[in-house]
Design a protein around this motif. Structure first.
Motif, PDB file in Angstrom:
ATOM      1  N   UNK A 182      36.924  54.323  40.239  1.00 10.37           N
ATOM      2  CA  UNK A 182      38.036  55.133  40.716  1.00 10.37           C
ATOM      3  C   UNK A 182      39.328  54.488  40.246  1.00 10.37           C
ATOM      4  N   UNK A 183      40.405  55.257  40.266  1.00  8.12           N
ATOM      5  CA  UNK A 183      41.707  54.726  39.873  1.00  8.12           C
ATOM      6  C   UNK A 183      42.550  54.441  41.104  1.00  8.12           C
ATOM      7  N   UNK A 187      44.851  51.145  38.013  1.00  5.75           N
ATOM      8  CA  UNK A 187      43.744  50.249  37.708  1.00  5.75           C
ATOM      9  C   UNK A 187      42.417  50.990  37.868  1.00  5.75           C
ATOM     10  N   UNK A 188      41.458  50.694  36.984  1.00  4.08           N
ATOM     11  CA  UNK A 188      40.108  51.207  37.163  1.00  4.08           C
ATOM     12  C   UNK A 188      39.351  50.245  38.073  1.00  4.08           C
ATOM     13  N   UNK A 189      38.855  50.772  39.209  1.00  5.95           N
ATOM     14  CA  UNK A 189      38.187  49.975  40.237  1.00  5.95           C
ATOM     15  C   UNK A 189      36.698  50.277  40.210  1.00  5.95           C
ATOM     16  N   UNK A 190      35.873  49.236  40.185  1.00  7.37           N
ATOM     17  CA  UNK A 190      34.412  49.371  40.186  1.00  7.37           C
ATOM     18  C   UNK A 190      33.858  48.638  41.400  1.00  7.37           C
ATOM     19  N   UNK A 203      38.126  44.884  39.400  1.00 11.41           N
ATOM     20  CA  UNK A 203      39.298  45.584  38.886  1.00 11.41           C
ATOM     21  C   UNK A 203      39.435  45.226  37.410  1.00 11.41           C
ATOM     22  N   UNK A 204      39.458  46.227  36.537  1.00 10.87           N
ATOM     23  CA  UNK A 204      39.530  45.990  35.096  1.00 10.87           C
ATOM     24  C   UNK A 204      40.931  45.558  34.695  1.00 10.87           C
ATOM     25  N   UNK A 304      37.207  58.164  34.777  1.00  7.96           N
ATOM     26  CA  UNK A 304      37.049  57.038  35.710  1.00  7.96           C
ATOM     27  C   UNK A 304      35.707  56.347  35.505  1.00  7.96           C
ATOM     28  N   UNK A 305      35.436  55.973  34.270  1.00  7.55           N
ATOM     29  CA  UNK A 305      34.171  55.318  33.936  1.00  7.55           C
ATOM     30  C   UNK A 305      34.410  54.081  33.083  1.00  7.55           C
TER      31      UNK A 305
END
Length: 315
Positions: A182-183, A187-190, A203-204, A304-305
């Protein structure tokens, strides 16, 4: 009104050697990579160089001038231009903004960039923060305000960064692990991640040379006896603040179906975790020492991947 900026670390770190990645054996959604023939002459494919500290830079033009060396930072919500370039190009100065970095909070000037060219046909109008080139280690930084609707492909085999439209089709490739996220604040959050079997949120952050963990993650690892001997580390953020902390070698870090071995994580009192709301639960910023463990990493902001190609995967 003062705008809020969120920033990531861009520091030269000797301990940030790439980890070794392997597939965890779960089923993965395949990903396709553009062929070398597709890349030839295509303005969407931008070559980068690896400097002394192995940070990626791309060549960009501002108002037709340049090229200039810019870092690509998927953890930065705003693009940054060096004060020297702003002066040289006589850019219009914008409002003062509060910049939150991994090292602290600073008030910075901004400049209006009418034409930021990532390549032919890739033009952005941005209000960029102004920082010193000596602190960034580059002429500027490309943030997610210039990338949020794109796919960004870091191909460590061909030494290319590819910026492609979100709907561009790609060929299947073995050894690909796909993680949905998710954003949050760009930030892209995993959430499907762990360090030494301790679950965490990842967090990327391609602007950070080293992966960073928060205090909650360190305490969780210590309670389980899963930390070894620390190495004290001192480094500088893009805004010039000094950040100190303890670095540990993680036996394994998992992200989705991929496993990284012997990854160095720095634990320091960085305010970025507080800004993102991850101060009280285990979390880490995935830096370039982790991402370089893969053959290829794709960050798809629109979908969001996160897509990772593990080296040496068997058909």
């Amino acid at each position: 009104m003062k705008a809020a900026l969120y920033w990531s670390l861009a520091a030269c770190v000797a301990l940030a050697a790439p980890a070794h990645a392997q597939h965890a054996g779960n089923r993965a959604e395949p990903v396709e990579a553009p062929s070398d023939d597709d890349r030839q002459g295509d303005p969407r494919y931008i070559g980068f160089r690896v400097g002394q500290d192995e940070r990626m830079t791309v060549q960009v033009r501002i108002e037709g001038r340049g090229p200039f060396r810019f870092l690509v930072d998927t953890g930065a919500t705003r693009t940054v231009v060096s004060t020297a370039i702003a002066d040289r190009l006589a850019l219009t100065i914008g409002p003062v903004a509060r910049l939150h970095s991994t090292g602290g909070t600073s008030l910075v000037s901004t400049a209006i960039v009418p034409r930021l060219e990532l390549g032919p046909g890739r033009v952005r109008h941005v209000e960029a923060a102004l920082l010193e080139a000596t602190d960034m280690g580059a002429d500027g930084i490309i943030g997610v305000d210039s990338l949020r609707s794109e796919k960004v492909i870091f191909d460590f085999r061909t030494r290319l960064i590819s910026i492609v439209p979100p709907r561009q089709r790609m060929r299947d490739e073995q050894g690909t692990v796909v993680v949905r996220g998710k954003l949050k604040q760009g930030h892209l959050i995993v959430t499907s991640a762990a360090a030494n079997r301790v679950p965490l949120t990842a967090i990327l952050d391609t602007g950070s040379d080293i992966t960073m963990g928060n205090a909650a993650l360190r305490h969780a690892l210590e309670r389980r006896g899963r930390l070894g001997a620390p190495e004290r580390l001192r480094m500088k953020s893009v805004t010039g603040e000094i950040l100190q902390g303890d670095a540990f070698h993680m036996r394994n870090v998992t992200v989705g179906g991929a496993v990284l071995h012997d990854l160095v994580i720095l634990f320091a009192a960085s305010p970025i975790f507080h800004r993102l709301g991850f101060e009280d639960r285990p979390a880490m910023l995935i830096g370039m020492n982790a991402l370089r463990g893969f053959d290829q990493v794709t960050i798809d902001f629109a979908a969001k991947r996160l897509r990772m190609i593990v080296p040496g995967a068997q058909p």
